[in-house]
Design a protein around this motif. Structure first.
Motif, PDB file in Angstrom:
ATOM      1  N   ARG B 207     -18.350  11.726  39.641  1.00 15.69           N
ATOM      2  CA  ARG B 207     -18.736  11.712  38.219  1.00 15.69           C
ATOM      3  C   ARG B 207     -18.604  10.306  37.633  1.00 15.69           C
ATOM      4  NH1 ARG B 207     -15.617  16.258  37.724  1.00 15.69           N
ATOM      5  NH2 ARG B 207     -13.911  15.049  36.821  1.00 15.69           N
ATOM      6  N   ALA B 208     -17.483   9.656  37.938  1.00 19.06           N
ATOM      7  CA  ALA B 208     -17.237   8.306  37.395  1.00 19.06           C
ATOM      8  C   ALA B 208     -18.262   7.319  37.937  1.00 19.06           C
ATOM      9  CB  ALA B 208     -15.824   7.859  37.751  1.00 19.06           C
ATOM     10  N   ALA B 209     -18.573   7.435  39.240  1.00 24.09           N
ATOM     11  CA  ALA B 209     -19.545   6.505  39.849  1.00 24.09           C
ATOM     12  C   ALA B 209     -20.913   6.684  39.203  1.00 24.09           C
ATOM     13  CB  ALA B 209     -19.619   6.750  41.355  1.00 24.09           C
ATOM     14  N   GLN B 210     -21.303   7.933  38.937  1.00 21.29           N
ATOM     15  CA  GLN B 210     -22.609   8.170  38.307  1.00 21.29           C
ATOM     16  C   GLN B 210     -22.626   7.590  36.890  1.00 21.29           C
ATOM     17  OE1 GLN B 210     -23.171  12.403  38.614  1.00 21.29           O
ATOM     18  NE2 GLN B 210     -23.572  12.320  40.827  1.00 21.29           N
ATOM     19  N   ALA B 211     -21.510   7.762  36.175  1.00 20.71           N
ATOM     20  CA  ALA B 211     -21.441   7.221  34.805  1.00 20.71           C
ATOM     21  C   ALA B 211     -21.527   5.696  34.833  1.00 20.71           C
ATOM     22  CB  ALA B 211     -20.145   7.666  34.140  1.00 20.71           C
ATOM     23  N   ALA B 212     -20.816   5.074  35.786  1.00 20.75           N
ATOM     24  CA  ALA B 212     -20.852   3.610  35.899  1.00 20.75           C
ATOM     25  C   ALA B 212     -22.259   3.148  36.283  1.00 20.75           C
ATOM     26  CB  ALA B 212     -19.831   3.143  36.931  1.00 20.75           C
ATOM     27  N   GLN B 215     -24.616   2.901  33.489  1.00 19.22           N
ATOM     28  CA  GLN B 215     -24.380   1.709  32.665  1.00 19.22           C
ATOM     29  C   GLN B 215     -24.909   0.468  33.382  1.00 19.22           C
ATOM     30  OE1 GLN B 215     -20.624   2.026  30.741  1.00 19.22           O
ATOM     31  NE2 GLN B 215     -20.457  -0.197  30.515  1.00 19.22           N
ATOM     32  N   ALA B 216     -24.535   0.282  34.638  1.00 16.29           N
ATOM     33  CA  ALA B 216     -25.034  -0.844  35.453  1.00 16.29           C
ATOM     34  C   ALA B 216     -24.702  -0.546  36.919  1.00 16.29           C
ATOM     35  CB  ALA B 216     -24.362  -2.154  35.030  1.00 16.29           C
ATOM     36  N   PRO B 217     -25.691  -0.371  37.781  1.00 18.01           N
ATOM     37  CA  PRO B 217     -25.414   0.007  39.177  1.00 18.01           C
ATOM     38  C   PRO B 217     -24.447  -0.933  39.881  1.00 18.01           C
ATOM     39  CG  PRO B 217     -27.742   0.242  38.709  1.00 18.01           C
ATOM     40  CD  PRO B 217     -27.129  -0.408  37.500  1.00 18.01           C
ATOM     41  N   ASP B 218     -24.461  -2.228  39.493  1.00 14.03           N
ATOM     42  CA  ASP B 218     -23.589  -3.153  40.230  1.00 14.03           C
ATOM     43  C   ASP B 218     -22.111  -3.026  39.856  1.00 14.03           C
ATOM     44  OD1 ASP B 218     -23.727  -4.225  37.762  1.00 14.03           O
ATOM     45  OD2 ASP B 218     -24.340  -6.247  38.380  1.00 14.03           O
ATOM     46  N   THR B 219     -21.782  -2.128  38.930  1.00 20.55           N
ATOM     47  CA  THR B 219     -20.356  -1.934  38.606  1.00 20.55           C
ATOM     48  C   THR B 219     -19.705  -0.864  39.500  1.00 20.55           C
ATOM     49  OG1 THR B 219     -20.883  -0.263  36.943  1.00 20.55           O
ATOM     50  CG2 THR B 219     -20.642  -2.533  36.157  1.00 20.55           C
ATOM     51  N   VAL B 220     -20.523  -0.149  40.262  1.00 18.37           N
ATOM     52  CA  VAL B 220     -20.000   0.994  41.026  1.00 18.37           C
ATOM     53  C   VAL B 220     -19.000   0.543  42.103  1.00 18.37           C
ATOM     54  CG1 VAL B 220     -20.633   2.882  42.591  1.00 18.37           C
ATOM     55  CG2 VAL B 220     -21.984   2.453  40.545  1.00 18.37           C
ATOM     56  N   TYR B 221     -19.308  -0.579  42.731  1.00 19.56           N
ATOM     57  CA  TYR B 221     -18.397  -1.058  43.784  1.00 19.56           C
ATOM     58  C   TYR B 221     -16.988  -1.303  43.211  1.00 19.56           C
ATOM     59  CZ  TYR B 221     -16.034  -4.243  46.939  1.00 19.56           C
ATOM     60  OH  TYR B 221     -15.094  -4.840  47.728  1.00 19.56           O
ATOM     61  N   GLY B 247     -25.713   8.520  42.013  1.00 22.13           N
ATOM     62  CA  GLY B 247     -26.675   8.460  40.914  1.00 22.13           C
ATOM     63  C   GLY B 247     -27.600   7.268  41.068  1.00 22.13           C
ATOM     64  N   ARG B 248     -27.667   6.446  40.038  1.00 18.42           N
ATOM     65  CA  ARG B 248     -28.614   5.318  40.060  1.00 18.42           C
ATOM     66  C   ARG B 248     -28.221   4.245  41.074  1.00 18.42           C
ATOM     67  NH1 ARG B 248     -29.935   4.380  33.698  1.00 18.42           N
ATOM     68  NH2 ARG B 248     -30.764   6.462  33.328  1.00 18.42           N
ATOM     69  N   ALA B 249     -26.998   4.337  41.597  1.00 19.53           N
ATOM     70  CA  ALA B 249     -26.577   3.336  42.598  1.00 19.53           C
ATOM     71  C   ALA B 249     -26.770   3.873  44.018  1.00 19.53           C
ATOM     72  CB  ALA B 249     -25.120   2.960  42.366  1.00 19.53           C
ATOM     73  N   LYS B 250     -27.540   4.967  44.132  1.00 21.88           N
ATOM     74  CA  LYS B 250     -27.724   5.623  45.429  1.00 21.88           C
ATOM     75  C   LYS B 250     -28.200   4.643  46.498  1.00 21.88           C
ATOM     76  CE  LYS B 250     -29.305   9.815  44.937  1.00 21.88           C
ATOM     77  NZ  LYS B 250     -30.278  10.886  44.680  1.00 21.88           N
ATOM     78  N   ARG B 251     -29.155   3.794  46.101  1.00 21.30           N
ATOM     79  CA  ARG B 251     -29.738   2.875  47.086  1.00 21.30           C
ATOM     80  C   ARG B 251     -28.732   1.812  47.548  1.00 21.30           C
ATOM     81  NH1 ARG B 251     -35.134   0.814  44.424  1.00 21.30           N
ATOM     82  NH2 ARG B 251     -33.730   0.997  42.672  1.00 21.30           N
TER      83      ARG B 251
END
Lengths: 369, 460
Positions: B207-212, B215-221, B247-251
């Motif tokens: 959930r947190a990763a999808q929320a991040a 906001q901006a995919p590069d914050t997930v790491y 989520g949006r950082a799937k790729r």
């Protein structure tokens, strides 16, 4: 050898059995009793969350479970005991621990406990002598000044006790023997005027702390385990209630030492019954209160596992001792909390010794021998 | 200035008292910390805080909140621990503590002063432990600080050409961007360290990763780094990561997995580089060595399994090297020292005089014996099966020999009850050691022999 789990609804303390501080994880705090034809039996709580118990013949236990050296030694000591009450079990347990079979720390704790028993016995005896002298109006400042341990003090005591026996129309040796008998029965509980409570009274105090701890935990950590913690608190409260009533009457009867001497047989029977009942009532609790004390430094997951472990060995009151059906209540709590975390007792299945689990039990023994 | 003014004339604690602060009860410690907080800017008091920081981390008393502390909240899990390696476990992918001051200075200097003063006032009004109030302050402070730090990192020369510092400032800015998401995740992954990654934890991370990512995919790491740092075994995250929906950082998943894998492997290398007892460092106690070995081996296995899909030979080689180092540690701290640690604790029968019972030596020997037995569970994975088997066998044989010598001497000690008591205790202590290293089956015959020799002495 091991049939299916049976329903567990003992009527009396004797039927419930006395808890034994084994160090083999599967056997820890299992109860031992005299079954049919006085044969010893071990009652092993079911591994499936409190749904009944396994009744195992005492002799078959070492073949069934890989027991620690401590437990094999203790097993043989218990076989040699005539009765199977908490008193005899404690004596055997302390003997095994004192030998070092549960580790050096447990050996030290056992030695301390035996020394304390002896000191408490001496203190109780001394207080009873003072009480009887007071009752017949023979208080002697000289005796107190000299101290009962000195030669002069003992001479004065003998003198006064002979006069006290005369006032009570008893032979001095009878009076001495009676006081020794009361001291023997009373010292595990402690007299009302004693500066230090006996071990059973201390256990009752610890139980109050445990009860409060369970209630606080259930409120602070809402989870599957909360109803279990609340049930533990209820059982503790129920035990405390009965225990306090017993202690009050026990101490009142000893305090009335004059009437006690006059109606010796009847009164002593009641006093002895009270002491025995209190010992049975609190049997198994010192392990539980000690385990909860140790768990204070752990996180809530570990504490939940501890509570569930303790639920499995909770000393539920037998039917004759309580109007409430605690055993039925325990089953309801057990069935309503299916997803509880418990510590695995792998040695049951694998036969391997779980040294870490054994160490935890031994550490507890070193705290609450 | 936003911090309380320095009060002249307030002395710091003498070094002896500072050390004493490490031993006093928790409640007293919290009380002293609260008092020191009032004069925390005094240089001596700062020194005191540096000394007691390991205990602050351990006990986490509710400290007086400050704006600087609120700023650090989203990245506190990856801040390096004081005391250097070997004293306190270092977090995964840490940010150096020296970064805090320049970051704080940049924010304090470049922030809108009115807004900044307002936030500082709010912090001062906030009671220790009022987390909601601190989150409300963070809600305003973190995005503002993130903007300032991103800009500073992008400027030429503003961070004085210090590349590691600049990199870390960027990392901090990334975490401040998602400060509230990080804080929510921290609540879900509490208390730290999370002993085992359960489904509820995995759901919270997803959930947190999808929320991040929204906001901006590069914050997930960065967010996943925080998640890993809160786990007892950070490698567990690598195991579940391929199945998470980012989520949006799937790729970005392959790249994230690779970076996080590198971080975990680096962390393992760092942990094993410490405790081999080489040089002047004291050798690691056997039990500690085995616990560490179990943790590291579990991490190596989890990391290896997770990185398998990438079939990167570099990772495999590095993980194998970690495993070899773990094996060397177990060998050095548990196996090679076994004779000294276990057999030497058993006293020889006295030639004259009463037997000596050395309980501290017995306690240490039992710890060693447990560690040796426990190392058997790791032996195969570490390629130590034969050495562990040989050591267990040698210890078992040695203990049986020693027990026999004590049994032979027992009859002549029976005349004196105290001597017989001590001799019996020594026999049962050897029995315990034998039970630990050779198992109850082997120990049983010794127990029966002891019982036979000491028969008649039960009625004490």
């Amino acid at each position: 050898m091991l049939r299916g789990a049976t329903e567990y609804a003992p009527s009396t303390f004797e039927e419930r059995g006395a808890a034994v501080a084994f160090t083999t994880p599967l056997l820890s705090q299992t109860r031992v009793r005299r079954g049919e034809r006085s044969k010893l039996e071990v009652l092993i709580p079911s591994l499936s969350q409190g749904a009944g118990i396994y009744v195992v013949a005492w002799k078959a236990v070492p073949e069934m479970v890989t027991m620690t050296m401590h437990d094999r030694y203790l097993h043989e000591l218990i076989v040699n005991e005539e009765s199977c009450s908490p008193h005899e079990i404690r004596r055997a347990t302390l003997k095994a621990a004192r030998r070092g079979l549960a580790g050096p720390q447990a050996a030290q704790a056992a030695r301390r406990a035996l020394d304390e028993d002896e000191e408490q016995g001496t203190l109780t005896h001394y207080l009873l002598i003072l009480a009887i002298l007071k009752a017949v109006g023979l208080e002697s400042p000289d005796m107190l000044k000299a101290g009962i341990g000195t030669e002069e003090g003992q001479r004065l005591t003998r003198q006064l006790m002979t006069r006290a026996a005369g006032s009570l129309r008893l032979d001095a040796t009878v009076l001495y023997a009676r006081l020794a008998e009361i001291a023997d029965v009373a010292s595990p509980v402690g007299l009302a005027q004693s500066p230090r409570p006996g071990r059973l009274l201390r256990c009752l105090s610890d139980l109050k702390i445990f009860k409060k701890g369970m209630e606080d935990w259930a409120e602070a950590v809402p989870s599957d385990t909360s109803p279990v913690a609340l049930f533990c608190a209820e059982v503790a409260q129920h035990t405390i209630g009965i225990g306090e009533t017993v202690v009050r009457d026990f101490q009142r009867r000893i305090e009335a030492i004059g009437p006690l001497m006059r109606d010796w047989d009847n009164e002593m029977l009641r006093i002895r019954d009270h002491a025995t009942r209190l010992a049975w009532l609190l049997d198994g609790w010192s392990h539980i209160t000690g385990a909860w004390d140790v768990a204070q430094s752990e996180d809530s997951h570990q504490q939940a596992a501890t509570i569930n472990d303790l639920f499995r060995i909770l000393p539920l009151l037998p039917r004759q001792e309580s109007s409430r059906d605690l055993i039925g209540d325990a089953k309801r709590v057990s069935s309503s909390s299916q997803r509880r975390s418990v510590r695995a007792l792998e040695d049951w299945r694998t036969g391997a010794m779980d040294l870490e689990a054994i160490r935890r039990i031994e550490a507890l023994k070193a705290r609450s021998p | 200035m936003t911090e309380p003014p320095e009060k002249a004339g307030i002395p710091g604690l003498p070094p002896a008292l500072e050390t004493k602060l490490l031993d006093i009860p928790d409640e007293k410690f919290a009380e002293v910390v609260r008092l020191l907080e009032r004069v925390r800017d005094h240089p001596d008091v700062r020194q005191t805080f540096a000394t007691i920081r390991p205990r602050l981390i351990q006990t986490r008393p509710d400290r007086r909140p400050t704006l600087k502390r609120v700023l650090c909240m989203p990245f506190e899990d990856v801040l390096e621990s004081p005391g250097g390696r070997g004293k306190v476990e270092q977090p995964l992918g840490r940010i150096e503590r020296r970064t805090i001051e320049p970051v704080w200075r940049l924010v304090a200097e470049r922030a809108d002063q009115a807004a900044f003063e307002q936030l500082d006032h709010q912090v001062r009004e906030t009671a220790p432990g009022n987390r909601n109030a601190l989150l409300n302050i963070g809600r305003v402070l973190w995005p503002m600080a993130a903007g300032i730090l991103h800009a500073a990192a992008a400027e030429n020369g503003s961070l004085r050409g210090d590349a590691p510092l600049r990199r870390q400032v960027e990392e901090i800015a990334g975490l401040l961007d998602i400060g509230l998401i990080v804080e929510a995740l921290k609540s879900d992954l509490s208390p730290k360290p999370v002993p085992a990654l359960e489904e509820e934890h995995t759901d919270a991370i997803e959930r947190a990763a999808q929320a991040a990512a929204r906001q901006a995919p590069d914050t997930v790491y960065g967010l996943l780094r925080i998640a890993a740092a809160r786990l007892a075994t950070p490698a567990d995250l690598l195991t579940v990561l391929p199945d998470l929906d980012l989520g949006r950082a799937k790729r970005d998943l392959p790249a994230i997995l690779s970076r996080l894998g590198g971080l975990v492997v680096g962390h393992l290398e760092e942990r094993i580089a410490r405790p081999d007892g080489a040089g002047d460092a004291p050798p690691i106690p056997p039990e500690e060595a085995v616990v560490l070995a179990e943790q590291l081996l579990a991490s190596v296995t989890a990391t290896g399994a997770a990185m398998e899909r990438r079939s990167d030979p570099a990772y495999r080689g590095r993980l194998d090297a970690v495993k070899r180092a773990v094996g060397a540690m177990v060998s050095g701290s548990v196996l090679k020292t076994a004779a000294t640690g276990i057999l030497s604790a058993v006293p020889a029968p006295p030639l004259a005089g009463p037997p000596v019972v050395d309980e501290p030596a017995q306690i240490a020997a039992e710890d060693h014996a447990r560690a040796l037995r426990r190392s058997a569970g790791l032996a195969e994975a570490l390629g130590l099966q034969q050495p562990v088997d040989d050591t267990l066998k040698a210890m078992g044989n040695g203990l049986i020999e020693q027990a026999q010598a004590l049994l032979d001497a027992y009859p002549r000690l029976m005349a004196h009850p105290d001597d017989a008591d001590a001799a019996e205790t020594n026999l049962y202590y050897v029995l315990r050691l034998l039970e630990m290293v050779a198992g109850p089956g082997k120990a049983e015959s010794l127990r029966l022999a002891i019982m036979a020799s000491t028969a008649g002495r039960y009625d004490d």
